[in-house]
Design a protein around this motif. Structure first.
Motif, PDB file in Angstrom:
ATOM      1  N   GLY A   1     -23.847  52.392  25.048  1.00 24.10           N
ATOM      2  CA  GLY A   1     -22.439  52.210  24.748  1.00 24.10           C
ATOM      3  C   GLY A   1     -21.506  52.945  25.548  1.00 24.10           C
ATOM      4  N   ALA A   2     -20.418  52.203  25.811  1.00 19.12           N
ATOM      5  CA  ALA A   2     -19.195  52.874  26.469  1.00 19.12           C
ATOM      6  C   ALA A   2     -19.464  53.313  27.629  1.00 19.12           C
ATOM      7  N   CYS A   3     -20.451  52.838  28.467  1.00 19.67           N
ATOM      8  CA  CYS A   3     -20.818  53.127  29.884  1.00 19.67           C
ATOM      9  C   CYS A   3     -20.960  54.654  29.962  1.00 19.67           C
ATOM     10  N   ARG A   4     -21.543  55.333  28.822  1.00 17.06           N
ATOM     11  CA  ARG A   4     -22.044  56.876  29.022  1.00 17.06           C
ATOM     12  C   ARG A   4     -23.363  57.020  28.930  1.00 17.06           C
ATOM     13  N   GLU A   5     -24.080  56.013  29.061  1.00 16.98           N
ATOM     14  CA  GLU A   5     -25.754  56.172  29.131  1.00 16.98           C
ATOM     15  C   GLU A   5     -26.312  57.175  29.937  1.00 16.98           C
ATOM     16  N   GLY A   6     -26.977  58.221  29.389  1.00 14.64           N
ATOM     17  CA  GLY A   6     -27.584  59.386  30.007  1.00 14.64           C
ATOM     18  C   GLY A   6     -26.569  60.411  29.847  1.00 14.64           C
ATOM     19  N   GLU A   7     -25.387  60.602  29.374  1.00 13.84           N
ATOM     20  CA  GLU A   7     -24.731  61.652  29.370  1.00 13.84           C
ATOM     21  C   GLU A   7     -25.080  62.716  28.165  1.00 13.84           C
ATOM     22  N   GLU A   8     -25.322  63.969  28.480  1.00 12.53           N
ATOM     23  CA  GLU A   8     -25.787  64.875  27.326  1.00 12.53           C
ATOM     24  C   GLU A   8     -24.384  65.314  26.771  1.00 12.53           C
ATOM     25  N   VAL A   9     -24.590  65.263  25.401  1.00 17.65           N
ATOM     26  CA  VAL A   9     -23.317  65.428  24.513  1.00 17.65           C
ATOM     27  C   VAL A   9     -23.643  66.522  23.545  1.00 17.65           C
ATOM     28  N   TRP A  10     -22.513  66.848  22.698  1.00 19.36           N
ATOM     29  CA  TRP A  10     -22.559  67.878  21.564  1.00 19.36           C
ATOM     30  C   TRP A  10     -21.404  67.471  20.716  1.00 19.36           C
ATOM     31  N   GLY A  11     -21.366  67.892  19.333  1.00 20.49           N
ATOM     32  CA  GLY A  11     -20.303  67.634  18.732  1.00 20.49           C
ATOM     33  C   GLY A  11     -20.609  67.721  17.293  1.00 20.49           C
ATOM     34  N   SER A  12     -19.449  67.239  16.615  1.00 21.84           N
ATOM     35  CA  SER A  12     -19.489  67.229  15.091  1.00 21.84           C
ATOM     36  C   SER A  12     -18.416  66.145  14.965  1.00 21.84           C
ATOM     37  N   ALA A  13     -18.211  65.804  13.670  1.00 19.71           N
ATOM     38  CA  ALA A  13     -17.268  64.644  13.558  1.00 19.71           C
ATOM     39  C   ALA A  13     -16.600  64.597  12.037  1.00 19.71           C
TER      40      ALA A  13
ATOM     41  N   ALA B   1     -23.288  72.558  30.526  1.00 21.85           N
ATOM     42  CA  ALA B   1     -24.543  72.287  31.363  1.00 21.85           C
ATOM     43  C   ALA B   1     -25.446  73.765  30.825  1.00 21.85           C
ATOM     44  N   GLY B   2     -24.631  75.068  30.733  1.00 19.95           N
ATOM     45  CA  GLY B   2     -25.598  76.369  30.738  1.00 19.95           C
ATOM     46  C   GLY B   2     -25.909  76.502  28.984  1.00 19.95           C
ATOM     47  N   LEU B   3     -25.590  75.282  28.376  1.00 22.28           N
ATOM     48  CA  LEU B   3     -26.351  75.611  26.933  1.00 22.28           C
ATOM     49  C   LEU B   3     -27.477  74.673  26.769  1.00 22.28           C
ATOM     50  N   ASP B   4     -28.343  75.065  25.982  1.00 23.06           N
ATOM     51  CA  ASP B   4     -29.710  74.042  25.732  1.00 23.06           C
ATOM     52  C   ASP B   4     -29.420  73.414  24.550  1.00 23.06           C
ATOM     53  N   VAL B   5     -30.312  72.418  24.125  1.00 18.30           N
ATOM     54  CA  VAL B   5     -29.505  71.431  23.201  1.00 18.30           C
ATOM     55  C   VAL B   5     -29.604  72.383  21.747  1.00 18.30           C
TER      56      VAL B   5
END
Length: 315
Positions: free
Chosen positions: A70-82, A109-113
């Motif tokens: 989706g949204a041409c963001r494949e492979g992007e590492e992300v974080w969040g809430s909603a 980048a400096g934070l692991d999952v």
């Protein structure tokens, strides 16, 4: 895919891992493979029925993962809430989620999952309170109640990053938050101690994470024109001296992280990312749990104990 679900309100024992179809992202949405998801006190309350979620429901408000479609963001590492995660819509205690791309931020980048999944709600509350609403300024003195909790520790870091002084208040003189001064609210008069520590002036800004019996004491600890941020509601009704409040031109502002929009959350996470990438902010200590042990992880969270963030790992 597997999700953690509850079909009735109660203790963590009412939850179970169940199979659900993989979500299909709609227009403008992304499909995220969740790698880690934090457990917050509000998740415990949610399962207990505090928010009256429509059942069945998947809890969880915070996540870290990777976009797989989706949204041409494949492979992007992300974080969040909603907005409404785990309450008005299914949350992040699932192997996959589909949400609007505009609600998703790039993970530092400096934070692991596991670290990234532990930031979420506490730092959103602290940043919104101090930075966006409280408009904290360098050189100010900030009073933080419940300073040893997750929100209090996050707020202390943010205040120090902004070059403010922190007076912490808690039920002991222990100081895991690294506040500049500590007040034991069980043995010391909060307002008197704050005024003594500020040369009689009072605190410029207060973040009240406790509320209740401390509410009026926090108000009395403010300087003339001081700002009080309230994010606690137990009990829901408190009293304070209104004459003192308006004569000394004090301000009272409420903050509710559940009312933040997806775009506001992303803007906050992007601001926090600068602090984590620059070393001004550090993630909390984390205890990780396999997704298969999610109920046990909830029970550990509910019992309390050491100041660690409990995080579910989906793989």
């Amino acid at each position: 895919m597997q999700v953690l679900q509850f079909e009735q309100y109660g203790t963590p024992q009412v939850m179970a891992l169940v199979e659900r179809p993989l979500p299909v992202p709609g227009p403008g949405e992304v499909l995220i493979k969740v790698l880690a998801s934090g457990i917050n006190p509000s998740d415990i309350k949610n399962v207990a029925g505090h928010f009256k979620s429509v059942l069945p429901r998947v809890p969880g408000r915070d996540f870290a993962g990777v976009v797989v479609a989706g949204a041409c963001r494949e492979g992007e590492e992300v974080w969040g809430s909603a907005p409404g995660f785990g309450v008005v819509r299914d949350g992040t205690h699932a192997e996959y989620i589909a949400i609007p791309s505009a609600w998703v931020a790039r993970k530092p980048a400096g934070l692991d999952v596991s670290q990234a999944a532990a930031i979420g709600v506490p730092y959103l509350a602290a940043w919104t309170s101090l930075e966006r609403v409280g408009q904290i300024q360098a050189g100010e003195t900030v009073l933080i109640t419940g300073v040893s909790g997750a929100v209090g520790r996050a707020a202390t870091q943010i205040a120090h990053w902004r070059k403010a002084r922190v007076i912490g208040a808690g039920v002991s003189r222990d100081n895991p938050s690294a506040a500049d001064a500590m007040i034991d609210t069980t043995t010391q008069d909060l307002a008197l101690e704050v005024h003594a520590l500020t040369g009689g002036k009072g605190a410029d800004l207060a973040l009240d994470v406790v509320g209740g019996a401390l509410f009026e004491r926090v108000s009395k600890a403010l300087r003339e024109g001081g700002r009080q941020i309230a994010i606690a509601s137990n009990p829901q009704v408190v009293s304070f001296n209104l004459v003192d409040f308006y004569h000394r031109r004090k301000q009272l502002i409420g903050v509710d992280t559940m009312s933040l929009s997806g775009e506001e959350i992303v803007a906050t996470l992007n601001g926090l990312a600068v602090g984590f990438e620059g070393g001004d902010l550090t993630p909390p200590a984390v205890r990780t749990w396999p997704f298969a042990e999610a109920v046990t992880a909830y029970e550990a969270m509910a019992k309390g104990g050491p100041a660690v963030k409990h995080v579910l790992l989906m793989e």
